[in-house]
Each structure stands twice: as C-alpha cells, then as structure tokens.
Design a protein around this motif. Structure first.
Motif, PDB file in Angstrom:
ATOM      1  N   PRO A  38       5.287 -10.243 -27.217  1.00  0.00           N
ATOM      2  CA  PRO A  38       4.426  -9.972 -26.066  1.00  0.00           C
ATOM      3  C   PRO A  38       3.185 -10.868 -26.052  1.00  0.00           C
ATOM      4  O   PRO A  38       2.709 -11.309 -27.097  1.00  0.00           O
ATOM      5  N   LEU A  62      -0.761 -11.391 -23.954  1.00  0.00           N
ATOM      6  CA  LEU A  62      -1.798 -10.859 -23.079  1.00  0.00           C
ATOM      7  C   LEU A  62      -2.821 -11.967 -22.892  1.00  0.00           C
ATOM      8  O   LEU A  62      -3.310 -12.536 -23.865  1.00  0.00           O
ATOM      9  N   GLN A 117      -3.113 -11.239 -17.392  1.00  0.00           N
ATOM     10  CA  GLN A 117      -1.673 -11.429 -17.298  1.00  0.00           C
ATOM     11  C   GLN A 117      -1.018 -10.801 -18.520  1.00  0.00           C
ATOM     12  O   GLN A 117      -1.536 -10.896 -19.617  1.00  0.00           O
ATOM     13  N   LEU A 118       0.118 -10.192 -18.300  1.00  0.00           N
ATOM     14  CA  LEU A 118       0.895  -9.601 -19.389  1.00  0.00           C
ATOM     15  C   LEU A 118       2.290 -10.203 -19.313  1.00  0.00           C
ATOM     16  O   LEU A 118       2.878 -10.278 -18.235  1.00  0.00           O
TER      17      LEU A 118
END
Length: 131
Positions: free
Chosen positions: A102, A104, A126-127
């Motif tokens: 992930p 970030l 934004q992810l």
C-alpha cells in the motif's frame, strides 16, 4: 460575441458562427526527490510553469469586426507558476506469497505569479496499492 472592443464580457448581445483557433500551451516542470528516507518515506519538490498563448475566433462571414471579436478576456494569453510538494509513504510488502504494497501520498500545490488566471492552492491525499 462582442460588437465593440469597449463592451464588457459580462453581457454579450450578438451571436455569430465562428471557429476557435486554440493557442499553443506550454508546460515545463522541474523536480527533485529524496527517495527512501528511512525505509518507507519519499519527498518530492517541483516547480511547474504553464503558459497558454492567445486563442483566436474566426467569424464565418466578413461583416464582423475582428478586433472586437477577439478582444474578449477569455481569449487572452495566460500563465501560472506552481510550487508542488509531496510526501509519499510506501509500506513494505506484506508477505512473500502476497505482492501487495500500500501507498499513501499527500501533496500541496501553491500557485503564484499568475497572469490572466485564477487558480486556488490545492491540497490532496492519494491512496494506492502496488502489486
């Protein structure tokens, strides 16, 4: 369209068939980054310049005043300078069998020294997921 050069752009009382010739748009960006500060964080700083040349209206017939037609404010050239800063966190991959990572990211865009343009400062997040 405007019928006189001195007429305001707020109230246009004449209608004409016209073709719009768009001006060139130039965009330049310089950036620098510090990648992988620690294990997972990256920083980026950028300068961005955008310039849009004059647009031009071409009337479909000859009895239109070309100077008045092309004197509207929205047809004039404009330019803007931006400073953009961002910070990115990319988590390490979770497991050897799972290739997901992930991300970030947070950014801030600060516009300055614009000509014939209004643009607000922008902040965003934004992810994402890398796989």
């Amino acid at each position: 369209v405007k019928t006189n050069e001195l007429q305001s752009d707020l109230l246009l009382i004449n209608k004409v068939n016209a073709t719009k010739e768009h001006g060139l748009e130039w965009e330049f960006t310089m950036s620098g980054a510090a990648r992988k500060i620690g294990d997972c964080v990256s920083l980026r700083l950028a300068y961005n310049y955008i310039k849009h040349d004059d647009d031009k209206l071409i009337a479909g017939y000859d009895n239109v005043d070309q100077l008045a037609l092309n004197s509207a404010g929205h047809l004039r050239e404009w330019d803007i300078h931006n400073i953009i800063g961002s910070i990115l966190y990319q988590a390490p991959k979770y497991a050897k069998f799972c290739n997901l990572s992930p991300q970030l990211q947070a950014f801030y865009k600060y516009p300055f020294n614009g000509k014939n343009i209004m643009t607000p400062a922008t902040i965003g997040i934004q992810l994402g997921v890398l796989f």
